[in-house]
Write an enzyme that holds these catalytic residues in place. Structure first.
Site, short mmCIF file in Angstrom:
data_model
loop_
_atom_site.label_atom_id
_atom_site.label_comp_id
_atom_site.label_asym_id
_atom_site.label_seq_id
_atom_site.Cartn_x
_atom_site.Cartn_y
_atom_site.Cartn_z
CG ASP A 168 -15.70 37.27 74.70
OD1 ASP A 168 -16.14 36.67 75.69
OD2 ASP A 168 -16.36 37.44 73.66
C1 GLC Z 1 -19.57 37.17 73.27
C2 GLC Z 1 -19.30 35.94 74.03
C3 GLC Z 1 -18.52 34.92 73.25
C4 GLC Z 1 -19.00 34.92 71.81
C5 GLC Z 1 -18.69 36.27 71.20
C6 GLC Z 1 -19.21 36.38 69.76
O1 GLC Z 1 -19.69 38.30 73.99
O2 GLC Z 1 -18.73 36.09 75.33
O3 GLC Z 1 -18.72 33.64 73.87
O4 GLC Z 1 -18.35 33.88 71.10
O5 GLC Z 1 -19.22 37.33 71.95
O6 GLC Z 1 -20.59 36.40 69.74
#
Ligand code: GLC
Length: 750
Positions: free
Chosen positions: A255
């Protein structure tokens, strides 16, 4: 060129890439090129799709393209405008994930995935960071709207349908957040303490179904730790379970800025570091050069990344148009939003609205300021959102315009008072309910035939919800419902409450004030049109609850442990506001007793149970046949559903299995193991549905072995209209059996 020739050609190209890449190029592919988001880390290269969540390194001398990754679960999230052009890049805001699960319709979800995939492809995106599929462990979790259900079986099969739909267009997906990321508070420094059985049967099971059913091109590991090890650094999670046990063939990405130790992430099989930061490249190169990390490990990570790249539209030089068919996609969004609406109460045939000439009084800020979906990375930059009153007007249904003017000017004034957003994804504070005294309501009731009253709720990434004034209604909302009910019912007129919410709320304190309650959730940009389709009976509601509505928050099994405890003297990661994280621990002490598993087995009444939903017609369930002599093993189950009412409608049929109680492993009273939705049945029309059950559907997880096992005894196959409404059942004896042994447990440290 046919598919297998293409695959052979691609394999040769890929092996050639691997043979020629040097260490710097390998590390360059592993670490993303940054995120395009105002005020955050700027991407290092020219931005191909404004608003992209990340991109990867281009290596032109080898013909390796940069690929683009973008959010999110309810539609593509990219910037709607770009410097240097008047063109716009709006995207379709589809209904939120919880609503899609409420349809219980795999084919429809696959159709949504197909148009979503087409849209992403036409905007030049190679991987969409969706579907989100964490379990609804607690109603206060801020991102539940981005997720499907409290039940892993429903969640897994709806996610699989979405993945199949999107990937059929050539665009990759990223099922997320793997795993046990079921709250937002301090998420990047949270340690989830959870039993192996609860992990396997509740938190992993949906991901397992999605991987085995749909082979998502990527998986996004979660921010949190599981039993002391970061998900993105857990070899057992990413290699033993995801790859060895389930056969996952794609790449794993972190993430955004997730995890801590890039070397541990590489060894654990977390291939991609997203969105990427230059310092990570330096760390990995130094680790290889110092011998702390073997280059062969990186070769594995890079190979999996290249397999994703070589299957991407960018590698195949797809000539994207930047002009997806948004009108067509909006029609599909509207159809899905109507299909996922859930009729919770409908006394005296209040709905559908008896005629289009009815004079309607629309109460509640929410009737005018409709919420298409939640905030954060799960938001969509859409061109419009149709509110309830706009939907009614589009269907030529008149509403009380005096009342409309009062609300609309009130909302404008209240919005003018809101502070500037402190950061990109901030959840705006709710607009306080407009107060109306009894005299005013009496005047309105005198000149209208029926009252519609909308309760709205919003939530989003980075923060969880509160019990007071969020899960529980605010004082002004309660007062409004009670006053409108008292006045309209005093005149023999009806009251309909509409729930434009993304998460569960409390209903018991006010539901007797309503003659009908309809739950359209957050239906995307076409929400108001879809809701009107249901209100006027153009669409017969067929949605059923993918998550329980408890009578009070205290009944929720995780009420006490949520959102966890900050660790005294633990680390703090200062990022300002809701982004700041403190070291925290959350213990899933309710174990497998999540949602209906808890309420049913502990005989705790709910406001409305998992799987519940009414229709404007009625259905009979008959002719249950269980056929056990299948050549491929397993059980074949047939049941016939008949529309016994006077309106065409669809029925969601749920198959639960009740395992013998009192065995080695404690079991819930019943668990969902199959479901299907009938076609649109005309009055008196019937349809026979067939379900196939395998051994795994009767199995529970025995941590001691560890293995999936069937315990000997009497099982009951129950055909249900909801988790509390068993219509037909057949009992059968099963022998004890080990169905599948698995690698050693995740609860053991690395
Ligand atoms: C975030 C989220 C994830 C998302 C990523 C990109 O912090 O937890 O779901 O796809 O960043 O924005």
């Amino acid at each position: 060129m046919n598919k297998s020739d293409q695959e052979t050609k691609d394999e040769i190209v890929l092996q050639n890439w691997l043979a020629q890449l040097n260490l710097e190029q390998k590390v360059g592919l592993i670490v993303g090129r940054g995120m395009d988001i105002p005020g955050l880390l700027e991407t290092e290269d020219e931005i191909r799709v404004a608003g992209q969540a990340a991109s990867t390194l281009e290596i032109p001398e080898l013909g390796i393209p940069s690929i683009i990754l973008a959010d999110g679960p309810a539609g593509l999230r990219i910037a709607p405008k770009r410097v240097g052009t008047d063109a716009t890049f709006y995207c379709t805001a589809f209904p939120v994930a919880t609503l899609l699960a409420s349809t219980w319709d795999k084919e429809l979800v696959k159709e949504i995935g197909a148009v979503y995939g087409k849209e992403a492809k036409e905007y030049g995106v190679d991987i969409v960071l969706a579907p989100g599929m964490n379990i609804h462990r607690n109603p206060l979790a801020g991102r539940n709207f981005e997720y499907y259900s409290e039940d892993p079986y429903l969640s897994g099969h709806i996610a699989a349908a979405m993945v199949k739909g999107i990937q059929a267009q050539g665009v990759g997906t990223s099922i997320k957040h793997f795993v046990a990321n079921n709250s937002e508070t301090n998420r990047s420094m949270l340690d989830t303490v959870v039993s192996e059985r609860a992990l396997r049967e509740i938190y992993l099971r949906g991901f397992e179904i999605a991987v085995k059913e749909a082979q998502p091109r990527t998986v996004m590991s979660a921010y949190n730790k599981i039993n002391g090890t970061y998900a993105s650094e857990s070899y057992y999670l990413l290699e033993n379970i995801l790859r060895l046990d389930w056969g996952f063939k794609g790449a794993v990405m972190t993430d955004w800025f997730g995890g801590k130790d890039p070397i541990a992430q590489m060894i654990a099989g977390n291939d991609w570091l997203m969105p990427g930061e230059p310092k990570l490249r330096k760390q990995l190169i130094e680790a290889v050069e110092s011998g702390a990390l073997q280059e062969e490990i990186l070769d594995q990570n890079v190979e999996r990344i290249l397999r994703v790249i070589i299957s991407s539209p960018s590698y195949h030089k797809y000539p994207y148009s930047n002009q997806p068919d948004l009108k067509q996609h909006a029609l599909v969004a509207r159809k899905a939003a109507a299909e996922g609406a859930i009729l919770l109460k409908n006394e005296k045939g209040t709905l559908p609205l008896s005629n289009s000439k009815m004079r309607i009084a629309a109460f509640g800020v929410g009737s005018y300021d409709f919420i298409a979906g939640g905030t954060g990375s799960g938001d969509v930059n859409k061109a419009y959102t149709i509110s309830l009153v706009e939907g009614l007007n589009n269907a030529s249904i008149a509403i009380d315009t005096d009342l409309q003017e009062s609300y609309e000017s009130y909302i404008t004034n209240e919005k003018a008072k809101l502070p500037e957003k402190a950061f990109f994804f901030e959840l705006p504070p709710p607009i306080p309910e407009m107060t109306l005294d009894l005299i005013a309501i009496q005047a309105i009731a005198a000149k209208n035939d029926i009252a519609l009253l909308t309760i709205g709720r919003n939530s989003g990434e980075f923060q969880d919800r509160q019990v007071e004034d969020d899960f529980n209604l605010r004082t002004a909302e309660l007062a409004l419902i009670q006053s409108v009910s008292e006045v309209f019912r005093g005149l023999g007129k009806r009251v309909v409450v509409l729930l434009n919410i993304g998460n569960v709320i409390e209903l018991m304190s006010w539901r007797d004030c309503a003659d009908a309650i309809l739950l359209p959730w957050q239906g995307g940009q076409e929400a108001g049109n879809a809701l009107t389709d249901v209100l006027i009976g153009k669409v017969n509601p067929s949605g059923k609850l993918p998550t329980s509505f408890p009578q009070r928050y205290a009944d929720v099994p995780s009420a006490k442990s949520f959102p966890g405890k900050v660790i005294p003297d633990g680390e703090t990661h200062e990022l300002g506001g809701v982004m700041t994280s403190h070291e925290m621990e959350i213990t899933f002490d309710e174990d497998i007793w999540v949602g209906y598993r808890h309420y049913l087995s502990k005989a705790i009444p709910t406001a409305y149970p998992f799987g519940f939903g009414l229709s404007y017609t009625s259905f009979s369930y008959q002719d249950l046949i269980v056929d056990s002599d299948q050549k491929e093993g397993g059980l074949k189950v047939n049941v016939t559903i008949q529309n016994t009412g006077d309106k065409a409608g669809k029925e969601v049929v749920q198959l639960y299995i009740a395992a013998p109680l009192g065995g080695k492993l404690e079991k819930p009273l019943r668990e969902l193991k199959a479901f299907a939705k009938t076609k649109l049945l005309q009055p008196q029309e019937s349809e026979t549905l067939t379900f196939l059950l395998q051994d795994m559907d009767l199995a529970s997880f025995d941590t001691q072995q560890p293995a999936w096992i069937i315990e000997g005894g009497q099982y009951s196959i129950q055909i249900c209209a909801s988790s509390q409404d068993v219509r037909l059942e057949k009992k059968l004896m099963e022998e004890a059996k080990v169905v599948e042994r698995v690698p050693k447990a995740l609860t053991q440290k690395m």
